[in-house]
Design a protein around this motif. Structure first.
Motif: not given
Length: 348
Positions: A71-100
């Motif tokens: 999922v981290a490598n989706l073409s238009s993914l800018f950031a990924l969050f876990e969406l909590r029940d209270d509406g808070a967004l918790l950032p999720v570390d994205t391990d992309r394939l990008d090497r450079y």
């Protein structure tokens, strides 16, 4: 059940930005089908939602660590969050394939350049059709762009750590890209070797080739853990004489769109439609794919209807992927161009 929110990356192209959420949603469903065992679709798939005036894609899915790497490598993914029940967004570390550094993808600017996000989408889907999940995330993939222009697809393949090969008939484009690649490698102080020479087969010169052998670190270079970036100035219809049959895992091309990017099907004979060029070239490209490999194309449906291109792929022995997510990728580029994407496998 975890709920995730994908912040959709804005594009420099306003028209593409307006369609990005829909496109990345279908990209995710296609990758879900190919690599994630349908875990996203099983919970209803992604839904567009605006939060704080910003577009997100929200999905319910129990995803593994490797699923999240896809999922981290989706073409238009800018950031990924876990969406909590209270509406808070918790950032999720994205391990992309990008090497450079991402300037590999963004420095070059020129008229007719394919949008980098579309290039990534096309490469993602084609590679996912050709590889299992572990291969997508960790193997050295051989990618050919047989109409590479100034190397947008080659740069994305290199960014992923894959081996990138390009063929293009336009000498100026090839020279411009070769100069860029050499300068970028030097500016980044990346260990590399460069070789240049003619491609000769049976006494006939088919073109001129430059090969860069590179690595992300000095340690990898010394250990021989290197990537290949190669570009050949020559006719795509001769590609099967330049490379051995079955050499590539993935073939990806952005076909000429029409009069602005006219194809050449004979000696200096321009064609408004890419139809004739693709009819001649697709069988050549298929022969370069290994069994189980995949071909991905983007093109202008205003000059070549989808059903006609799909028929060409079937006639060449490929199995097009024509279910729902793959049929939801058409989008407007400008008044004269309605672009679509097709992916097809070579049977194993």
């Amino acid at each position: 059940m975890p709920q995730y929110a994908i912040l959709v990356q804005p594009s420099a192209n306003r028209v593409y930005t307006q369609q990005a959420a829909r496109l990345v949603g279908n990209e995710l469903l296609a990758l879900d089908r190919l690599l994630l065992d349908g875990r996203v679709a099983a919970r209803g798939g992604p839904a567009e939602r605006t939060m704080g005036g910003v577009p997100y894609l929200v999905l319910d899915a129990d995803l593994t660590a490797d699923d999240l790497r896809v999922v981290a490598n989706l073409s238009s993914l800018f950031a990924l969050f876990e969406l909590r029940d209270d509406g808070a967004l918790l950032p999720v570390d994205t391990d992309r394939l990008d090497r450079y550094d991402d300037d590999l993808l963004t420095i070059l600017k020129y008229v007719g350049k394919t949008n980098e996000q579309l290039t990534r989408l096309l490469l993602n889907l084609t590679a996912a059709a050709a590889l299992p999940r572990d291969g997508f995330l960790g193997s050295r993939v051989r990618v050919l762009d047989p109409m590479c222009g100034r190397g947008t697809t080659l740069n994305q393949a290199v960014m992923y750590g894959w081996d990138a090969y390009g063929v293009d008939v336009d000498r100026r484009d090839v020279e411009a890209y070769t100069a860029f690649a050499g300068r970028w490698l030097q500016d980044k102080r990346l260990k590399h070797r460069t070789s240049t020479g003619r491609v000769r087969v049976a006494g006939t010169t088919l073109g001129r080739r430059t090969t860069f052998t590179l690595a992300a670190t000095k340690e990898e270079f010394r250990a021989g853990d290197v990537q290949t970036l190669e570009i050949t100035q020559g006719d795509t219809l001769d590609a099967d004489r330049m490379y051995r049959a079955g050499f590539f895992d993935v073939v990806v091309a952005d076909a000429p769109y029409g009069i602005q990017h006219g194809s050449v099907t004979g000696p200096r004979t321009p064609s408004r439609s890419p139809r004739d060029l693709l009819a001649d070239a697709i069988p050549v490209w298929v022969g370069l794919l290994r069994r189980g490999g995949a071909l991905g194309l983007s093109w202008n449906t205003k000059v070549l209807p989808r059903q006609d291109l799909v028929a060409m792929l079937v006639d060449a022995g490929l199995d097009p992927l024509e279910d729902a997510p793959f049929l939801g990728l058409a989008h407007r580029v400008d008044q004269a161009i309605e672009r679509d994407v097709v992916v097809a496998r070579r049977p194993g």
